[in-house]
Each structure stands twice: as structure tokens, then as C-alpha cells.
Design an enzyme around this catalytic site. Structure first.
Site, PDB file in Angstrom:
ATOM      1  N   SER A  70       0.770  -1.174  -0.166  1.00 27.64           N
ATOM      2  CA  SER A  70      -0.065  -0.274  -0.176  1.00 27.64           C
ATOM      3  C   SER A  70       0.764   1.183  -0.165  1.00 27.64           C
ATOM      4  CB  SER A  70      -0.999  -0.171   1.260  1.00 27.64           C
ATOM      5  OG  SER A  70      -0.270  -0.086   2.482  1.00 27.64           O
ATOM      6  N   ARG A  71       2.096   1.263   0.483  1.00 27.23           N
ATOM      7  CA  ARG A  71       2.958   2.311   0.692  1.00 27.23           C
ATOM      8  C   ARG A  71       4.354   2.088   0.500  1.00 27.23           C
ATOM      9  NH1 ARG A  71       3.631   3.912   5.703  1.00 27.23           N
ATOM     10  NH2 ARG A  71       2.519   2.360   6.818  1.00 27.23           N
ATOM     11  N   ASP A  82      -3.170  -8.858   8.126  1.00 27.72           N
ATOM     12  CA  ASP A  82      -2.052  -8.860   8.927  1.00 27.72           C
ATOM     13  C   ASP A  82      -1.360 -10.007   8.850  1.00 27.72           C
ATOM     14  OD1 ASP A  82      -0.128  -8.773  11.105  1.00 27.72           O
ATOM     15  OD2 ASP A  82      -1.714  -8.464  12.738  1.00 27.72           O
ATOM     16  N   ASN A 119       7.152  -7.999   1.829  1.00 28.03           N
ATOM     17  CA  ASN A 119       7.996  -6.579   1.867  1.00 28.03           C
ATOM     18  C   ASN A 119       7.425  -6.022   3.328  1.00 28.03           C
ATOM     19  OD1 ASN A 119       8.795  -3.924   0.932  1.00 28.03           O
ATOM     20  ND2 ASN A 119       6.664  -3.806   1.274  1.00 28.03           N
ATOM     21  N   TYR A 127      14.723  -4.930  15.204  1.00 29.96           N
ATOM     22  CA  TYR A 127      14.869  -4.979  13.646  1.00 29.96           C
ATOM     23  C   TYR A 127      15.651  -5.686  12.727  1.00 29.96           C
ATOM     24  CZ  TYR A 127      14.062  -2.421   9.185  1.00 29.96           C
ATOM     25  OH  TYR A 127      14.060  -2.075   7.739  1.00 29.96           O
ATOM     26  N   LYS A 132      15.741  -8.665  10.378  1.00 29.18           N
ATOM     27  CA  LYS A 132      16.252  -9.017   9.137  1.00 29.18           C
ATOM     28  C   LYS A 132      17.324  -9.871   8.730  1.00 29.18           C
ATOM     29  CE  LYS A 132      13.246  -5.703   7.624  1.00 29.18           C
ATOM     30  NZ  LYS A 132      12.408  -5.845   6.515  1.00 29.18           N
TER      31      LYS A 132
HETATM   32  P1  NAP Z   1       6.633   1.834   4.973  1.00 34.79           P
HETATM   33  O1  NAP Z   1       6.471   3.033   3.994  1.00 34.79           O
HETATM   34  O2  NAP Z   1       6.203   2.059   6.739  1.00 34.79           O
HETATM   35  O3  NAP Z   1       5.423   0.885   4.422  1.00 34.79           O
HETATM   36  C1  NAP Z   1       5.215  -0.239   5.347  1.00 34.79           C
HETATM   37  C2  NAP Z   1       4.066  -1.145   4.478  1.00 34.79           C
HETATM   38  O4  NAP Z   1       4.185  -2.386   5.165  1.00 34.79           O
HETATM   39  C3  NAP Z   1       2.877  -0.466   4.540  1.00 34.79           C
HETATM   40  O5  NAP Z   1       2.337  -0.660   3.286  1.00 34.79           O
HETATM   41  C4  NAP Z   1       2.169  -1.306   5.595  1.00 34.79           C
HETATM   42  O6  NAP Z   1       0.596  -1.218   5.305  1.00 34.79           O
HETATM   43  C5  NAP Z   1       2.698  -2.692   5.744  1.00 34.79           C
HETATM   44  N1  NAP Z   1       2.624  -3.368   6.624  1.00 34.79           N
HETATM   45  C6  NAP Z   1       3.008  -3.070   7.887  1.00 34.79           C
HETATM   46  N2  NAP Z   1       2.440  -3.961   8.872  1.00 34.79           N
HETATM   47  C7  NAP Z   1       2.011  -4.901   8.178  1.00 34.79           C
HETATM   48  C8  NAP Z   1       1.235  -6.128   8.523  1.00 34.79           C
HETATM   49  N3  NAP Z   1       1.134  -6.486  10.041  1.00 34.79           N
HETATM   50  N4  NAP Z   1       0.754  -6.893   7.581  1.00 34.79           N
HETATM   51  C9  NAP Z   1       0.645  -6.393   6.251  1.00 34.79           C
HETATM   52  N5  NAP Z   1       1.206  -5.260   5.978  1.00 34.79           N
HETATM   53  C10 NAP Z   1       1.824  -4.605   7.017  1.00 34.79           C
HETATM   54  O7  NAP Z   1       7.912   1.061   5.030  1.00 34.79           O
HETATM   55  P2  NAP Z   1       9.029   1.060   3.783  1.00 34.79           P
HETATM   56  O8  NAP Z   1      10.127   1.975   4.200  1.00 34.79           O
HETATM   57  O9  NAP Z   1       8.226   0.962   2.573  1.00 34.79           O
HETATM   58  O10 NAP Z   1       9.367  -0.455   3.938  1.00 34.79           O
HETATM   59  C11 NAP Z   1       9.033  -1.632   3.374  1.00 34.79           C
HETATM   60  C12 NAP Z   1      10.196  -2.994   3.546  1.00 34.79           C
HETATM   61  O11 NAP Z   1      11.571  -2.384   3.288  1.00 34.79           O
HETATM   62  C13 NAP Z   1      10.020  -3.225   5.140  1.00 34.79           C
HETATM   63  O12 NAP Z   1      10.267  -4.724   5.441  1.00 34.79           O
HETATM   64  C14 NAP Z   1      11.317  -2.607   5.614  1.00 34.79           C
HETATM   65  O13 NAP Z   1      11.848  -2.816   6.876  1.00 34.79           O
HETATM   66  C15 NAP Z   1      12.426  -2.583   4.456  1.00 34.79           C
HETATM   67  N6  NAP Z   1      13.321  -1.567   4.565  1.00 34.79           N
HETATM   68  C16 NAP Z   1      12.982  -0.051   4.602  1.00 34.79           C
HETATM   69  C17 NAP Z   1      14.121   0.726   4.268  1.00 34.79           C
HETATM   70  C18 NAP Z   1      13.890   2.305   4.453  1.00 34.79           C
HETATM   71  O14 NAP Z   1      14.863   2.998   4.574  1.00 34.79           O
HETATM   72  N7  NAP Z   1      12.732   2.637   4.070  1.00 34.79           N
HETATM   73  C19 NAP Z   1      15.452   0.294   4.619  1.00 34.79           C
HETATM   74  C20 NAP Z   1      15.682  -1.025   4.497  1.00 34.79           C
HETATM   75  C21 NAP Z   1      14.495  -1.946   4.646  1.00 34.79           C
HETATM   76  P3  NAP Z   1      -0.339  -0.237   6.142  1.00 34.79           P
HETATM   77  O15 NAP Z   1       0.080   1.045   5.973  1.00 34.79           O
HETATM   78  O16 NAP Z   1      -1.621  -0.833   5.650  1.00 34.79           O
HETATM   79  O17 NAP Z   1      -0.332  -0.763   7.391  1.00 34.79           O
END
Ligand code: NAP
Length: 251
Positions: A17-18, A66, A93, A158, A162
Site C-alpha cells: 500500500s505504501r 495482517d 515486504n 529490527y 532482517k
Molecule cells: P513503510 O513506508 O512504512 O510501509 C510499510 C508497509 O508495510 C505498508 O504498506 C504497511 O501497510 C505494511 N505493513 C506493516 N505492517 C503490516 C502487517 N502486519 N501486515 C501487512 N502489511 C503490513 O515502509 P517501507 O520503508 O516501504 O519499508 C518496506 C520494507 O522495506 C520493510 O520491510 C522495511 O523494513 C524494509 N526496508 C526499508 C528501508 C527504508 O529505509 N525505508 C530500508 C531497509 C529496509 P499499512 O500502511 O496498510 O499498515
């Protein structure tokens, strides 16, 4: 010319979604895949992503689940197969952070992050692999992080989740390779999404000093890597962790 097409493929993107998941859903759809956009708490964002894909002539549907819950993850995989007749690409993801030093971290902070980031990969992969084994085709991509490779203070939960995903990726890759299913991880560094808003002021600026390319990534830059790993052209790559981190963790 090779176009890394995903035509005829059906993808499930958890947390689509995001942020990064949304960018992946849009990129996969642009390459011809039908995409299920999973969300947890943001129905509007998921609907917007689906609409954007459909407006561009693509196929998409959304489902609330979830993914830390075994039964809900199972239902999500079933929904994908029922809606589009297949599941060829799974992107684990969905992820959250609950950052604080271990002295302040509660049991609930630990459990929530491990369940959402790591157990979810087990939940969704278990259900998806059953289908992929029968089809003798599959691509599983786990969204890890440099935190799982290097460790990060204030993120023991975290980082453990990971690092666990990276080990999960290797073990599962060995289990399912004979059925033509590949399993890989992507380890992003700092990506410009809402998850970074949870970082204390000044932390990001300090952290960027460790990034040779000296900037955050755009979510699309992670999506391009995911599209490559999902493509037929990546058929001989499995059990790997691809760093998309501006050079932060050179493993
Ligand atoms: P984000 O913008 O906060 O988006 C998180 C997404 O995960 C949202 O779509 C959220 O859905 C969903 N989500 C959270 N809890 C959930 C659950 N229990 N069941 C289903 N969906 C769930 O995060 P992002 O930065 O895009 O991160 C995406 C992935 O990349 C994560 O695994 C994160 O650890 C990894 N990552 C991110 C970064 C970074 O710097 N951004 C770096 C390394 C790794 P809702 O909004 O509907 O709750």
C-alpha cells in the site's frame, strides 16, 4: 533486447500500500504482472495503488491482512490464487520498526517486530510454496535491510528480524531449488519512505555519512532490483542478498 517482462505472472506484494511495496507493485504491473496489493491499516493507500495500476491498463486487486498472523497470511495467498488464477511471485515486504535501546525495549516491541518482519515471511512463503511447487515455478523476494547485515544500535529487534530473513532466504532457497523456485533477498540502505520518519532527528544525516553515494534511495530504485529478481532473466540467481544501499554495506 531483453525487457525483463513479467507478462502472464501473478505477484503478491505484502505491504504494497505504501513506500517500497507500493513502488514494487507499480513496477511489476508496468511490466505486465497482475498484482495483489496487501495492506494492514491503510485501505485508502492500497485502493489508490490499485486504481493507479488499473488506470494504466494493468490488473490489480487489494486485500487487507495482517501478515504476522498465520491464518490471515494463508487467506491472502488463497485470495491471490482465486482472483488471478496463480501466484508466481511473492514479495515479503511488509515491515515495521519499534526502535529503542535494549534497556528501554519492551517485550512487546521485540515481539511485534519479529512477528511482522520475520514470521510473516514464514507465513506467506509456506502458503505460497505449496502452490509454486505444484506449478514448478516461483520467485520469492524478501525485503531485508543493511541492518540485518551490519547491525544497528537502537534496532536489536529490527536487525535480528532482517538478519533472520537473510538466513531464511538461504535455507528456503536450498529447499525449493529443485522445483524451479528461486528465493532471494534485497537489503536496502536508507530509502525515502515514511518508515524513516520514525528515526530521531539528526540520525539520518549522521547515517548518510556512511553511504558512499551520500543520499537516500528512491523507492523505485528498490523496485527495479525486485523486478530483475522476479524476471525470467534472474533464473540462475538464488539464495542471494542483493544490496541496494548506495554502497553502505559492501559484503
Ligand atoms: P513503510 O513506508 O512504512 O510501509 C510499510 C508497509 O508495510 C505498508 O504498506 C504497511 O501497510 C505494511 N505493513 C506493516 N505492517 C503490516 C502487517 N502486519 N501486515 C501487512 N502489511 C503490513 O515502509 P517501507 O520503508 O516501504 O519499508 C518496506 C520494507 O522495506 C520493510 O520491510 C522495511 O523494513 C524494509 N526496508 C526499508 C528501508 C527504508 O529505509 N525505508 C530500508 C531497509 C529496509 P499499512 O500502511 O496498510 O499498515
Amino acid at each position: 533486447m531483453t525487457d525483463f517482462s513479467l507478462k502472464e505472472r501473478v505477484a503478491l506484494v505484502t505491504g504494497g500500500s505504501r513506500g517500497i511495496g507500493r513502488a514494487i507493485a507499480l513496477e511489476f504491473a508496468a511490466r505486465g504482472a497482475a498484482v495483489v496489493v496487501n495492506y494492514h491499516k491503510s485501505p485508502q493507500a492500497a485502493n489508490d495503488a490499485v486504481k493507479q495500476i488499473q488506470d494504466q491498463g494493468g490488473k490489480a486487486a487489494s486485500m487487507q491482512a495482517d501478515v504476522s498472523d498465520f491464518k490471515q497470511a494463508e487467506a491472502l495467498v488463497k485470495f491471490t490464487v482465486d482472483t488471478f488464477g496463480d501466484l508466481s511471485i511473492l514479495v515479503n515486504n511488509a515491515g515495521i520498526t519499534k526502535d529503542t535501546l535494549i534497556m528501554m525495549m519492551t517485550e512487546a516491541d521485540w515481539d511485534a517486530v519479529i512477528a511482522t518482519n520475520l514470521k510473516s515471511a514464514f507465513n506467506c512463503s509456506k502458503a505460497a510454496v505449496k502452490h509454486m511447487m505444484r506449478k514448478r515455478y516461483g520467485r520469492i523476494i524478501n525485503m531485508a535491510s543493511v541492518a540485518g547485515q551490519m547491525g544497528n544500535p537502537g534496532q536489536v529487534n529490527y536487525s535480528a528480524s532482517k538478519g533472520g530473513q537473510i538466513a531464511f532466504t538461504k535455507a528456503l532457497a536450498r529447499e525449493v531449488a529443485a522445483r524451479n523456485i528461486t528465493v532471494n533477498a534485497i537489503a536496502p540502505g536508507f530509502v525515502d519512505t515514511e518508515i524513516l520518519n520514525a528515526m530521531p532527528a539528526g540520525t539520518l544525516e549522521a547515517a548518510l555519512k556512511m553511504v558512499p553515494l551520500a543520499r537516500t534511495a528512491k523507492p523505485e530504485e528498490i523496485a527495479y532490483a525486485a523486478a530483475f529478481l522476479a524476471s525470467d532473466q534472474a533464473a540462475y540467481i538464488t539464495g542471494q542478498t542483493l544490496g541496494v544501499d548506495g554502497g553502505m554495506a559492501m559484503m
